[in-house]
Design a protein around this motif. Structure first.
Motif, PDB file in Angstrom:
ATOM      1  N   GLY A  56       0.820  -1.219   0.000  1.00 20.30           N
ATOM      2  CA  GLY A  56       0.000   0.000   0.000  1.00 20.30           C
ATOM      3  C   GLY A  56       0.850   1.263   0.000  1.00 20.30           C
ATOM      4  O   GLY A  56       0.537   2.226  -0.695  1.00 20.30           O
ATOM      5  N   ILE A  57       1.930   1.247   0.771  1.00 22.77           N
ATOM      6  CA  ILE A  57       2.825   2.408   0.806  1.00 22.77           C
ATOM      7  C   ILE A  57       3.464   2.626  -0.562  1.00 22.77           C
ATOM      8  O   ILE A  57       3.563   3.761  -1.037  1.00 22.77           O
ATOM      9  N   CYS A  58       3.894   1.532  -1.207  1.00 26.07           N
ATOM     10  CA  CYS A  58       4.478   1.652  -2.551  1.00 26.07           C
ATOM     11  C   CYS A  58       3.458   2.212  -3.535  1.00 26.07           C
ATOM     12  O   CYS A  58       3.785   3.075  -4.360  1.00 26.07           O
ATOM     13  N   LEU A  59       2.232   1.720  -3.470  1.00 27.74           N
ATOM     14  CA  LEU A  59       1.196   2.170  -4.394  1.00 27.74           C
ATOM     15  C   LEU A  59       0.862   3.647  -4.187  1.00 27.74           C
ATOM     16  O   LEU A  59       0.842   4.431  -5.149  1.00 27.74           O
ATOM     17  N   VAL A  60       0.645   4.056  -2.954  1.00 27.61           N
ATOM     18  CA  VAL A  60       0.316   5.462  -2.668  1.00 27.61           C
ATOM     19  C   VAL A  60       1.497   6.372  -2.986  1.00 27.61           C
ATOM     20  O   VAL A  60       1.328   7.444  -3.574  1.00 27.61           O
ATOM     21  N   GLY A  61       2.714   5.939  -2.632  1.00 24.62           N
ATOM     22  CA  GLY A  61       3.899   6.741  -2.950  1.00 24.62           C
ATOM     23  C   GLY A  61       4.106   6.889  -4.443  1.00 24.62           C
ATOM     24  O   GLY A  61       4.486   7.954  -4.931  1.00 24.62           O
ATOM     25  N   GLY A  62       3.862   5.802  -5.183  1.00 30.48           N
ATOM     26  CA  GLY A  62       3.990   5.864  -6.638  1.00 30.48           C
ATOM     27  C   GLY A  62       2.985   6.812  -7.266  1.00 30.48           C
ATOM     28  O   GLY A  62       3.330   7.599  -8.161  1.00 30.48           O
ATOM     29  N   ILE A  63       1.761   6.767  -6.803  1.00 27.52           N
ATOM     30  CA  ILE A  63       0.735   7.684  -7.316  1.00 27.52           C
ATOM     31  C   ILE A  63       1.112   9.125  -6.998  1.00 27.52           C
ATOM     32  O   ILE A  63       0.968  10.020  -7.841  1.00 27.52           O
ATOM     33  N   ALA A  64       1.622   9.355  -5.796  1.00 24.62           N
ATOM     34  CA  ALA A  64       2.030  10.708  -5.416  1.00 24.62           C
ATOM     35  C   ALA A  64       3.186  11.205  -6.289  1.00 24.62           C
ATOM     36  O   ALA A  64       3.195  12.360  -6.718  1.00 24.62           O
ATOM     37  N   LEU A  65       4.156  10.334  -6.578  1.00 24.72           N
ATOM     38  CA  LEU A  65       5.278  10.749  -7.414  1.00 24.72           C
ATOM     39  C   LEU A  65       4.856  11.030  -8.850  1.00 24.72           C
ATOM     40  O   LEU A  65       5.344  11.975  -9.474  1.00 24.72           O
ATOM     41  N   VAL A  66       3.943  10.221  -9.383  1.00 26.61           N
ATOM     42  CA  VAL A  66       3.454  10.472 -10.747  1.00 26.61           C
ATOM     43  C   VAL A  66       2.697  11.796 -10.779  1.00 26.61           C
ATOM     44  O   VAL A  66       2.874  12.601 -11.702  1.00 26.61           O
ATOM     45  N   ALA A  67       1.860  12.046  -9.761  1.00 28.22           N
ATOM     46  CA  ALA A  67       1.120  13.318  -9.707  1.00 28.22           C
ATOM     47  C   ALA A  67       2.070  14.491  -9.551  1.00 28.22           C
ATOM     48  O   ALA A  67       1.894  15.536 -10.185  1.00 28.22           O
ATOM     49  N   LEU A  68       3.110  14.342  -8.733  1.00 28.29           N
ATOM     50  CA  LEU A  68       4.084  15.400  -8.529  1.00 28.29           C
ATOM     51  C   LEU A  68       4.863  15.663  -9.807  1.00 28.29           C
ATOM     52  O   LEU A  68       5.125  16.812 -10.156  1.00 28.29           O
ATOM     53  N   GLY A  69       5.196  14.604 -10.528  1.00 33.42           N
ATOM     54  CA  GLY A  69       5.915  14.764 -11.792  1.00 33.42           C
ATOM     55  C   GLY A  69       5.100  15.491 -12.836  1.00 33.42           C
ATOM     56  O   GLY A  69       5.609  16.286 -13.617  1.00 33.42           O
ATOM     57  N   ARG A  70       3.811  15.219 -12.873  1.00 35.47           N
ATOM     58  CA  ARG A  70       2.930  15.916 -13.830  1.00 35.47           C
ATOM     59  C   ARG A  70       2.705  17.358 -13.425  1.00 35.47           C
ATOM     60  O   ARG A  70       2.614  18.233 -14.272  1.00 35.47           O
ATOM     61  N   LYS A  71       2.606  17.601 -12.120  1.00 33.95           N
ATOM     62  CA  LYS A  71       2.326  18.953 -11.636  1.00 33.95           C
ATOM     63  C   LYS A  71       3.502  19.895 -11.935  1.00 33.95           C
ATOM     64  O   LYS A  71       3.295  21.035 -12.321  1.00 33.95           O
ATOM     65  N   THR A  72       4.707  19.439 -11.746  1.00 34.55           N
ATOM     66  CA  THR A  72       5.871  20.302 -11.975  1.00 34.55           C
ATOM     67  C   THR A  72       6.164  20.441 -13.462  1.00 34.55           C
ATOM     68  O   THR A  72       6.908  21.328 -13.864  1.00 34.55           O
ATOM     69  N   ARG A  73       5.592  19.581 -14.282  1.00 39.65           N
ATOM     70  CA  ARG A  73       5.841  19.625 -15.719  1.00 39.65           C
ATOM     71  C   ARG A  73       5.119  20.776 -16.383  1.00 39.65           C
ATOM     72  O   ARG A  73       5.557  21.322 -17.368  1.00 39.65           O
ATOM     73  N   ARG A  74       3.987  21.176 -15.869  1.00 40.09           N
ATOM     74  CA  ARG A  74       3.172  22.229 -16.480  1.00 40.09           C
ATOM     75  C   ARG A  74       3.756  23.550 -16.239  1.00 40.09           C
ATOM     76  O   ARG A  74       4.364  24.290 -16.108  1.00 40.09           O
TER      77      ARG A  74
END
Length: 74
Positions: A56-74
């Motif tokens: 669960g920690i891996c899954l939530v952390g992965g989702i957070a990193l993907v969201a963070l990567g998209r947010k800083t890309r814009r």
């Protein structure tokens, strides 16, 4: 894709595998002896077990990193 997004995707995959299979496992065949055409072998099992909380920690952390990567890309 940024490195945070790649790491996030890897963590998501690890989390899904951890939930689906409870970990990763593999078998290794080892040869004990060979007497002419006769071989004596045994199979040795190895594995890494993932507790559900780690998955669960891996899954939530992965989702957070993907969201963070998209947010800083814009």
């Amino acid at each position: 894709m940024k490195p945070t997004g790649i790491v996030g995707i890897i963590l998501i995959v690890i989390g899904i595998i951890g939930f689906a299979y409870g970990g990763l496992g593999w078998n290794e065949e080892k040869k004990d002896a060979q007497l002419g055409p006769i071989e004596i072998k045994h199979t040795e099992g190895h594995g890494i077990s993932f507790p559900p909380i780690v998955s669960g920690i891996c899954l939530v952390g992965g989702i957070a990193l993907v969201a963070l990567g998209r947010k800083t890309r814009r």
